[in-house]
Design an enzyme around this catalytic site. Structure first.
Site, PDB file in Angstrom:
ATOM      1  N   THR A  27      -4.244 -22.322   4.588  1.00  0.00           N
ATOM      2  CA  THR A  27      -3.034 -22.290   5.415  1.00  0.00           C
ATOM      3  C   THR A  27      -2.489 -20.860   5.559  1.00  0.00           C
ATOM      4  OG1 THR A  27      -1.775 -22.772   3.404  1.00  0.00           O
ATOM      5  CG2 THR A  27      -2.242 -24.646   4.862  1.00  0.00           C
ATOM      6  N   HIS A  76      -1.655 -13.229  -0.965  1.00  0.00           N
ATOM      7  CA  HIS A  76      -2.903 -13.594  -0.271  1.00  0.00           C
ATOM      8  C   HIS A  76      -2.851 -15.019   0.294  1.00  0.00           C
ATOM      9  CE1 HIS A  76      -5.180 -10.142  -2.491  1.00  0.00           C
ATOM     10  NE2 HIS A  76      -4.502  -9.717  -1.450  1.00  0.00           N
ATOM     11  N   THR A  77      -1.754 -15.729   0.058  1.00  0.00           N
ATOM     12  CA  THR A  77      -1.552 -17.028   0.710  1.00  0.00           C
ATOM     13  C   THR A  77      -1.469 -16.895   2.225  1.00  0.00           C
ATOM     14  OG1 THR A  77      -0.178 -19.023   0.781  1.00  0.00           O
ATOM     15  CG2 THR A  77       1.007 -16.965   0.580  1.00  0.00           C
ATOM     16  N   HIS A 115       0.818  -1.227   0.000  1.00  0.00           N
ATOM     17  CA  HIS A 115       0.000   0.000   0.000  1.00  0.00           C
ATOM     18  C   HIS A 115       0.849   1.274   0.000  1.00  0.00           C
ATOM     19  CE1 HIS A 115      -4.300  -1.493   0.842  1.00  0.00           C
ATOM     20  NE2 HIS A 115      -3.614  -2.408   0.186  1.00  0.00           N
ATOM     21  N   ASP A 116       2.095   1.218   0.500  1.00  0.00           N
ATOM     22  CA  ASP A 116       2.955   2.397   0.375  1.00  0.00           C
ATOM     23  C   ASP A 116       3.495   2.479  -1.059  1.00  0.00           C
ATOM     24  OD1 ASP A 116       4.188   4.743   1.332  1.00  0.00           O
ATOM     25  OD2 ASP A 116       6.088   3.698   1.630  1.00  0.00           O
ATOM     26  N   SER A 148       5.273   7.535   2.695  1.00  0.00           N
ATOM     27  CA  SER A 148       4.218   8.545   2.902  1.00  0.00           C
ATOM     28  C   SER A 148       2.964   7.960   3.552  1.00  0.00           C
ATOM     29  CB  SER A 148       3.852   9.221   1.579  1.00  0.00           C
ATOM     30  OG  SER A 148       3.308   8.280   0.675  1.00  0.00           O
ATOM     31  N   ASP A 180       2.716 -20.895   1.005  1.00  0.00           N
ATOM     32  CA  ASP A 180       2.610 -22.002   0.048  1.00  0.00           C
ATOM     33  C   ASP A 180       1.737 -21.592  -1.142  1.00  0.00           C
ATOM     34  OD1 ASP A 180       0.056 -21.969   1.063  1.00  0.00           O
ATOM     35  OD2 ASP A 180       0.244 -23.857   2.147  1.00  0.00           O
ATOM     36  N   GLY A 235       4.616   6.110  -4.200  1.00  0.00           N
ATOM     37  CA  GLY A 235       5.595   5.026  -4.299  1.00  0.00           C
ATOM     38  C   GLY A 235       6.214   4.708  -2.948  1.00  0.00           C
TER      39      GLY A 235
HETATM   40  C1  HEM Z   1      -5.807  -6.871  -7.340  1.00  0.00           C
HETATM   41  C2  HEM Z   1      -4.997  -6.522  -6.357  1.00  0.00           C
HETATM   42  C3  HEM Z   1      -5.358  -6.643  -4.900  1.00  0.00           C
HETATM   43  C4  HEM Z   1      -6.574  -6.510  -4.295  1.00  0.00           C
HETATM   44  C5  HEM Z   1      -7.915  -6.167  -4.915  1.00  0.00           C
HETATM   45  C6  HEM Z   1      -6.360  -6.762  -2.884  1.00  0.00           C
HETATM   46  C7  HEM Z   1      -7.339  -6.709  -1.909  1.00  0.00           C
HETATM   47  C8  HEM Z   1      -7.170  -7.055  -0.584  1.00  0.00           C
HETATM   48  C9  HEM Z   1      -8.207  -7.033   0.404  1.00  0.00           C
HETATM   49  C10 HEM Z   1      -9.636  -6.605   0.150  1.00  0.00           C
HETATM   50  C11 HEM Z   1      -7.671  -7.462   1.565  1.00  0.00           C
HETATM   51  C12 HEM Z   1      -8.396  -7.671   2.899  1.00  0.00           C
HETATM   52  C13 HEM Z   1      -8.444  -6.428   3.708  1.00  0.00           C
HETATM   53  C14 HEM Z   1      -9.374  -6.653   4.883  1.00  0.00           C
HETATM   54  O1  HEM Z   1     -10.578  -6.795   4.652  1.00  0.00           O
HETATM   55  O2  HEM Z   1      -8.892  -6.718   6.033  1.00  0.00           O
HETATM   56  C15 HEM Z   1      -6.296  -7.781   1.321  1.00  0.00           C
HETATM   57  C16 HEM Z   1      -5.433  -8.270   2.257  1.00  0.00           C
HETATM   58  C17 HEM Z   1      -4.095  -8.490   2.037  1.00  0.00           C
HETATM   59  N1  HEM Z   1      -3.411  -8.192   0.875  1.00  0.00           N
HETATM   60 FE1  HEM Z   1      -4.215  -7.681  -0.897  1.00  0.00          FE
HETATM   61  N2  HEM Z   1      -5.048  -7.044  -2.665  1.00  0.00           N
HETATM   62  C18 HEM Z   1      -4.391  -6.968  -3.869  1.00  0.00           C
HETATM   63  C19 HEM Z   1      -3.037  -7.126  -4.071  1.00  0.00           C
HETATM   64  C20 HEM Z   1      -2.122  -7.396  -3.080  1.00  0.00           C
HETATM   65  C21 HEM Z   1      -0.698  -7.371  -3.262  1.00  0.00           C
HETATM   66  C22 HEM Z   1       0.005  -7.007  -4.566  1.00  0.00           C
HETATM   67  C23 HEM Z   1      -0.137  -7.709  -2.053  1.00  0.00           C
HETATM   68  C24 HEM Z   1       1.306  -7.840  -1.658  1.00  0.00           C
HETATM   69  C25 HEM Z   1       2.297  -8.029  -2.481  1.00  0.00           C
HETATM   70  C26 HEM Z   1      -1.224  -7.941  -1.125  1.00  0.00           C
HETATM   71  C27 HEM Z   1      -1.079  -8.351   0.163  1.00  0.00           C
HETATM   72  C28 HEM Z   1      -2.104  -8.529   1.066  1.00  0.00           C
HETATM   73  C29 HEM Z   1      -1.935  -9.092   2.394  1.00  0.00           C
HETATM   74  C30 HEM Z   1      -0.642  -9.647   2.984  1.00  0.00           C
HETATM   75  C31 HEM Z   1      -3.190  -9.046   3.012  1.00  0.00           C
HETATM   76  C32 HEM Z   1      -3.550  -9.551   4.405  1.00  0.00           C
HETATM   77  C33 HEM Z   1      -3.422  -8.518   5.477  1.00  0.00           C
HETATM   78  C34 HEM Z   1      -3.723  -9.126   6.839  1.00  0.00           C
HETATM   79  O3  HEM Z   1      -3.957 -10.325   6.968  1.00  0.00           O
HETATM   80  O4  HEM Z   1      -3.724  -8.320   7.783  1.00  0.00           O
HETATM   81  N3  HEM Z   1      -2.413  -7.716  -1.776  1.00  0.00           N
HETATM   82  N4  HEM Z   1      -6.017  -7.494   0.009  1.00  0.00           N
END
Ligand code: HEM
EC number: 1.11.1.-
Length: 313
Positions: free
Chosen positions: A230, A210-211, A84-85, A106, A235, A102
């Site tokens: 998991t 998202h794994t 997000h940053d 920020s 994984d 970027g």
């Molecule tokens: C199409 C692109 C993406 C969309 C639409 C998306 C959307 C989301 C959403 C909706 C959540 C859940 C937030 C919540 O309800 O608490 C989430 C969590 C997360 N996203 Fe993404 N995301 C995207 C790409 C990415 C990328 C590129 C990364 C990292 C390289 C990432 C890493 C994560 C991580 C690690 C979580 C879990 C956070 C936690 O468990 O506290 N996401 N994402």
């Protein structure tokens, strides 16, 4: 290529990062065994750029590993914070005089970014990042990217991604509207990432993050629902379970954005290749390239960075 290495790779580190971004050199490394030459604040430590990062690394190892050896909620949030940053940057805007946002810290340094709805859920990790920044006296942009990569290698099976420091911080709010929406179409999502120089295949690799994830705000009646069976393990089950091949554990909540991207003709082949046999090493290699690219968005002094991979656990 991006940033200052687009026009010239004048230093060894600039050349290395260029080769990584062009996928000619690995983005992973096992270089390790670094011993800090002195305690934080000592002259010996100040004389070696990587020293303070080694001390921070000790702190992050304790913060990111849960009792079962899996990576915990702070690690997950750190990975998302890194995205997000850095992800709030656009090539089109940069070409039109708005080259800001970027990987500049920020999200934690500006007044407004953390009140944007897309950053909901990142409050605790941002509070920690501010504490770590004060305690160790490092840059926020670097700290956020270092923590994101440290978090990945803290998860079982996570790659050891090459890590660079020396970015410039900014407290100017990143432009609005550059982070993805969970209900957007594959077309819009692919365009949004292409405008960050991230190809459809890079996007598929990054989405594998998202794994480890859990959601709190997509469906607030199912707080803590993971995106694969998991969470806390790096994984490739996420790729299989998003495709819907095999049984889906009841607790898993699949994001609509992941489902549309798993099926789009521009991304489906790569998605399937990560989910198949040999997928883990292929994914780790591709995630490393793609994450290093993401972590360099908006960075215009790439030629002057320092590699500190050797301090990672
Ligand atoms: C199409 C692109 C993406 C969309 C639409 C998306 C959307 C989301 C959403 C909706 C959540 C859940 C937030 C919540 O309800 O608490 C989430 C969590 C997360 N996203 Fe993404 N995301 C995207 C790409 C990415 C990328 C590129 C990364 C990292 C390289 C990432 C890493 C994560 C991580 C690690 C979580 C879990 C956070 C936690 O468990 O506290 N996401 N994402």
């Amino acid at each position: 290529l991006i940033g200052d290495i687009k026009d010239g790779r004048s230093t060894p580190v600039g050349k290395t990062i260029a080769r990584i971004l062009l996928e000619q050199e690995s983005g992973q490394s096992l270089e390790a065994g670094y011993k800090p030459p002195g305690p934080p604040g000592s002259d010996k430590c100040k004389a070696d750029t990587c020293c303070i990062w080694a001390h921070l690394s000790t702190e992050l190892t304790a913060a990111f590993r849960g009792p079962s050896g899996r990576c915990n909620k702070f690690a997950r949030a750190a990975v998302r914070l890194g995205f997000h940053d850095a992800g709030a940057w656009s090539q089109v805007l940069a070409n039109n005089g708005q080259d800001f946002g970027g990987a500049d810290g920020s999200i934690a340094l500006s007044r407004g970014e953390m009140s944007r709805p897309e950053n909901n859920g990142l409050q605790d990790i941002v509070a920690r990042a501010r504490i770590w920044q004060k305690a160790f006296g490092v840059g926020m942009g670097d700290l956020i990217q270092f923590a994101a990569q440290h978090a990945v290698v803290s998860c079982p099976l996570g790659p050891r991604i090459r890590t660079f420091v020396g970015r410039k911080d900014s407290s100017k709010e990143a432009p609005q509207g550059l982070l993805p929406d969970v209900n957007d179409s594959a077309d819009n999502l692919i365009k949004l990432f292409e405008d960050k120089t991230i190809s459809p295949h890079d996007l598929v690799a990054l989405l594998g993050a998202h794994t480890t994830s859990e959601q709190f705000f997509v469906d607030s009646t199912r707080k803590g629902a993971p995106q694969d069976g998991t969470p806390g393990v790096w994984d490739t089950l996420f790729y299989n379970q998003t495709l819907g091949t095999g049984p889906l554990p009841k607790q898993v909540l699949r994001f609509p954005s992941d489902i549309v991207l798993s099926a789009d003709p521009r991304t489906a082949d790569e998605w399937q290749s990560f989910s198949g046999s040999g997928g883990q090493s292929h994914w780790n290699e591709d995630y490393s390239y793609s994450y290093i690219r993401l972590s360099m968005l908006g960075v215009n002094n790439i030629n002057n960075l320092t590699e500190c991979t050797k301090v990672l656990p």
